[in-house]
Design a protein around this motif. Structure first.
Motif, PDB file in Angstrom:
ATOM      1  N   THR A 156      -2.859   7.079  -1.341  1.00  0.00           N
ATOM      2  CA  THR A 156      -3.529   6.227  -2.320  1.00  0.00           C
ATOM      3  C   THR A 156      -2.554   5.151  -2.774  1.00  0.00           C
ATOM      4  OG1 THR A 156      -4.852   8.101  -3.110  1.00  0.00           O
ATOM      5  CG2 THR A 156      -4.677   6.181  -4.570  1.00  0.00           C
ATOM      6  N   VAL A 157      -3.014   3.904  -2.742  1.00  0.00           N
ATOM      7  CA  VAL A 157      -2.225   2.808  -3.298  1.00  0.00           C
ATOM      8  C   VAL A 157      -2.491   2.784  -4.789  1.00  0.00           C
ATOM      9  CG1 VAL A 157      -1.873   0.313  -3.317  1.00  0.00           C
ATOM     10  CG2 VAL A 157      -2.270   1.492  -1.152  1.00  0.00           C
TER      11      VAL A 157
ATOM     12  N   ARG B 140       6.157  -9.590  -2.908  1.00  0.00           N
ATOM     13  CA  ARG B 140       5.049  -8.620  -2.962  1.00  0.00           C
ATOM     14  C   ARG B 140       5.617  -7.232  -3.209  1.00  0.00           C
ATOM     15  NH1 ARG B 140       3.391  -7.190   3.115  1.00  0.00           N
ATOM     16  NH2 ARG B 140       5.454  -7.423   4.042  1.00  0.00           N
ATOM     17  N   ILE B 141       4.777  -6.381  -3.809  1.00  0.00           N
ATOM     18  CA  ILE B 141       5.208  -5.027  -4.163  1.00  0.00           C
ATOM     19  C   ILE B 141       4.013  -4.090  -4.088  1.00  0.00           C
ATOM     20  CG2 ILE B 141       4.907  -5.470  -6.637  1.00  0.00           C
ATOM     21  CD1 ILE B 141       7.367  -3.593  -7.115  1.00  0.00           C
ATOM     22  N   VAL B 142       4.282  -2.840  -3.695  1.00  0.00           N
ATOM     23  CA  VAL B 142       3.241  -1.820  -3.617  1.00  0.00           C
ATOM     24  C   VAL B 142       3.829  -0.482  -4.058  1.00  0.00           C
ATOM     25  CG1 VAL B 142       3.680  -1.163  -1.204  1.00  0.00           C
ATOM     26  CG2 VAL B 142       1.386  -0.880  -2.160  1.00  0.00           C
TER      27      VAL B 142
ATOM     28  N   MET C 159      -6.306  -3.551  10.800  1.00  0.00           N
ATOM     29  CA  MET C 159      -5.026  -3.626  10.120  1.00  0.00           C
ATOM     30  C   MET C 159      -5.060  -4.794   9.136  1.00  0.00           C
ATOM     31  SD  MET C 159      -1.478  -3.158  11.985  1.00  0.00           S
ATOM     32  CE  MET C 159       0.044  -3.398  11.185  1.00  0.00           C
ATOM     33  N   THR C 160      -4.577  -4.560   7.918  1.00  0.00           N
ATOM     34  CA  THR C 160      -4.588  -5.615   6.913  1.00  0.00           C
ATOM     35  C   THR C 160      -3.193  -6.197   6.742  1.00  0.00           C
ATOM     36  OG1 THR C 160      -4.213  -4.104   5.068  1.00  0.00           O
ATOM     37  CG2 THR C 160      -6.509  -4.516   5.675  1.00  0.00           C
ATOM     38  N   GLU C 161      -3.146  -7.305   6.030  1.00  0.00           N
ATOM     39  CA  GLU C 161      -1.921  -8.084   5.887  1.00  0.00           C
ATOM     40  C   GLU C 161      -0.736  -7.304   5.311  1.00  0.00           C
ATOM     41  OE1 GLU C 161      -0.539 -12.202   3.674  1.00  0.00           O
ATOM     42  OE2 GLU C 161      -2.548 -11.419   3.361  1.00  0.00           O
ATOM     43  N   HIS C 162      -0.986  -6.355   4.433  1.00  0.00           N
ATOM     44  CA  HIS C 162       0.105  -5.672   3.745  1.00  0.00           C
ATOM     45  C   HIS C 162       0.317  -4.237   4.213  1.00  0.00           C
ATOM     46  CE1 HIS C 162       0.478  -9.135   1.196  1.00  0.00           C
ATOM     47  NE2 HIS C 162      -0.825  -9.095   1.028  1.00  0.00           N
ATOM     48  N   ASP C 163      -0.286  -3.874   5.336  1.00  0.00           N
ATOM     49  CA  ASP C 163      -0.120  -2.518   5.875  1.00  0.00           C
ATOM     50  C   ASP C 163       1.341  -2.187   6.149  1.00  0.00           C
ATOM     51  OD1 ASP C 163      -2.803  -2.015   5.683  1.00  0.00           O
ATOM     52  OD2 ASP C 163      -3.209  -2.179   7.827  1.00  0.00           O
ATOM     53  N   ASP C 164       2.129  -3.180   6.547  1.00  0.00           N
ATOM     54  CA  ASP C 164       3.539  -2.927   6.830  1.00  0.00           C
ATOM     55  C   ASP C 164       4.272  -2.440   5.585  1.00  0.00           C
ATOM     56  OD1 ASP C 164       3.244  -5.498   5.633  1.00  0.00           O
ATOM     57  OD2 ASP C 164       5.118  -6.198   6.536  1.00  0.00           O
ATOM     58  N   LEU C 165       4.020  -3.082   4.451  1.00  0.00           N
ATOM     59  CA  LEU C 165       4.686  -2.694   3.207  1.00  0.00           C
ATOM     60  C   LEU C 165       4.182  -1.332   2.721  1.00  0.00           C
ATOM     61  CD1 LEU C 165       6.888  -4.016   1.477  1.00  0.00           C
ATOM     62  CD2 LEU C 165       5.071  -4.792  -0.059  1.00  0.00           C
TER      63      LEU C 165
ATOM     64  N   ILE D 195       0.745  -8.319  -5.991  1.00  0.00           N
ATOM     65  CA  ILE D 195       0.665  -6.878  -6.216  1.00  0.00           C
ATOM     66  C   ILE D 195      -0.363  -6.335  -5.234  1.00  0.00           C
ATOM     67  CG2 ILE D 195       0.238  -5.046  -7.882  1.00  0.00           C
ATOM     68  CD1 ILE D 195       2.559  -7.024  -8.652  1.00  0.00           C
ATOM     69  N   VAL D 196       0.067  -5.438  -4.364  1.00  0.00           N
ATOM     70  CA  VAL D 196      -0.840  -4.830  -3.393  1.00  0.00           C
ATOM     71  C   VAL D 196      -1.589  -3.710  -4.109  1.00  0.00           C
ATOM     72  CG1 VAL D 196      -1.035  -3.653  -1.176  1.00  0.00           C
ATOM     73  CG2 VAL D 196       0.717  -5.434  -1.499  1.00  0.00           C
ATOM     74  N   LEU D 197      -2.917  -3.812  -4.129  1.00  0.00           N
ATOM     75  CA  LEU D 197      -3.760  -2.866  -4.868  1.00  0.00           C
ATOM     76  C   LEU D 197      -4.509  -1.893  -3.966  1.00  0.00           C
ATOM     77  CD1 LEU D 197      -5.226  -5.432  -7.411  1.00  0.00           C
ATOM     78  CD2 LEU D 197      -3.449  -3.707  -7.845  1.00  0.00           C
ATOM     79  N   GLY D 198      -4.449  -2.116  -2.680  1.00  0.00           N
ATOM     80  CA  GLY D 198      -5.148  -1.254  -1.733  1.00  0.00           C
ATOM     81  C   GLY D 198      -5.292  -1.969  -0.410  1.00  0.00           C
ATOM     82  N   GLN D 199      -5.981  -1.335   0.499  1.00  0.00           N
ATOM     83  CA  GLN D 199      -6.202  -1.934   1.812  1.00  0.00           C
ATOM     84  C   GLN D 199      -6.991  -3.240   1.640  1.00  0.00           C
ATOM     85  OE1 GLN D 199      -4.875  -0.726   4.569  1.00  0.00           O
ATOM     86  NE2 GLN D 199      -4.082   1.105   3.582  1.00  0.00           N
ATOM     87  N   GLY D 200      -6.327  -4.360   1.898  1.00  0.00           N
ATOM     88  CA  GLY D 200      -6.991  -5.654   1.808  1.00  0.00           C
ATOM     89  C   GLY D 200      -7.207  -6.172   0.398  1.00  0.00           C
ATOM     90  N   ARG D 201      -6.638  -5.516  -0.596  1.00  0.00           N
ATOM     91  CA  ARG D 201      -6.810  -5.940  -1.994  1.00  0.00           C
ATOM     92  C   ARG D 201      -5.453  -6.272  -2.590  1.00  0.00           C
ATOM     93  NH1 ARG D 201      -8.430  -1.782  -5.385  1.00  0.00           N
ATOM     94  NH2 ARG D 201      -8.609  -3.373  -6.953  1.00  0.00           N
ATOM     95  N   THR D 202      -5.349  -7.471  -3.169  1.00  0.00           N
ATOM     96  CA  THR D 202      -4.128  -7.893  -3.847  1.00  0.00           C
ATOM     97  C   THR D 202      -4.504  -8.713  -5.070  1.00  0.00           C
ATOM     98  OG1 THR D 202      -3.931  -9.976  -2.641  1.00  0.00           O
ATOM     99  CG2 THR D 202      -2.833  -8.048  -1.675  1.00  0.00           C
ATOM    100  N   ALA D 203      -3.524  -8.919  -5.925  1.00  0.00           N
ATOM    101  CA  ALA D 203      -3.685  -9.803  -7.084  1.00  0.00           C
ATOM    102  C   ALA D 203      -2.306 -10.295  -7.489  1.00  0.00           C
ATOM    103  CB  ALA D 203      -4.346  -9.069  -8.249  1.00  0.00           C
ATOM    104  N   PRO D 204      -2.219 -11.518  -7.982  1.00  0.00           N
ATOM    105  CA  PRO D 204      -0.929 -11.945  -8.539  1.00  0.00           C
ATOM    106  C   PRO D 204      -0.685 -11.194  -9.845  1.00  0.00           C
ATOM    107  CG  PRO D 204      -2.584 -13.648  -8.861  1.00  0.00           C
ATOM    108  CD  PRO D 204      -3.226 -12.567  -8.048  1.00  0.00           C
ATOM    109  N   LEU D 205       0.577 -10.946 -10.154  1.00  0.00           N
ATOM    110  CA  LEU D 205       0.917 -10.222 -11.378  1.00  0.00           C
ATOM    111  C   LEU D 205       0.273 -10.864 -12.593  1.00  0.00           C
ATOM    112  CD1 LEU D 205       2.456  -7.959 -12.812  1.00  0.00           C
ATOM    113  CD2 LEU D 205       4.434  -9.489 -12.902  1.00  0.00           C
TER     114      LEU D 205
END
Length: 141
Positions: A86-87, A73-75, A1-7, A110-120
């Motif tokens: 698909t994210v 954060r946003i997804v 489970m990754t950090e942003h799975d809830d969102l 910005i949540v880009l996928g499972q375990g992948r993020t980037a600031p806007l």
């Protein structure tokens, strides 16, 4: 489970496809968390006249309606016909829209996928514009 799975899961449960003629509504959903911890969701609306909007726009509109402006954060997610999720990264219009809602959103995650993020700011290079000068007062004779 990754950090942003809830969102991601909140967005997934908001997908609600509906077809009208050749247009599909609600097949992309977005979930965002504000800096106060509130969650807002929205879905896309595709119209033939070009007046539709992305899921991120709908989630941001919900946030603004509740009186908040800062995104932590946003997804956005899409589910295909085989139920694969698909994210999706925000399109350029959404990136700029998010930035203009509040100056702090340039650092939103910005949540880009499972375990992948980037600031806007990383996804929206060269975002800074000069502040407009105040109107000059005309001297009256």
């Amino acid at each position: 489970m990754t950090e942003h799975d809830d969102l991601i899961e909140i967005a997934r449960t908001s997908i609600n496809p509906h077809r009208v003629g050749g247009r599909l509504f609600g097949d992309v959903a977005s979930a965002l968390e504000t800096t106060t911890g509130a969650i807002h969701v929205g879905v896309c609306i595709d119209t033939g006249s070009g007046t539709g909007f992305c899921a991120e726009h709908a989630a941001v509109a919900s946030m603004v309606t509740s009186g908040e402006y800062a995104i932590a954060r946003i997804v956005a997610v899409w589910r295909d016909d085989d139920e694969r999720l698909t994210v999706l990264p925000p399109c350029g219009r959404c990136r700029e829209f998010i930035r203009q809602i509040d100056p702090s959103n340039i650092d939103a995650t910005i949540v880009l996928g499972q375990g992948r993020t980037a600031p806007l700011r990383t996804l929206l290079p060269e975002w800074a514009w000069p502040e407009p000068e105040p109107p000059r007062r005309r001297d009256t004779p």
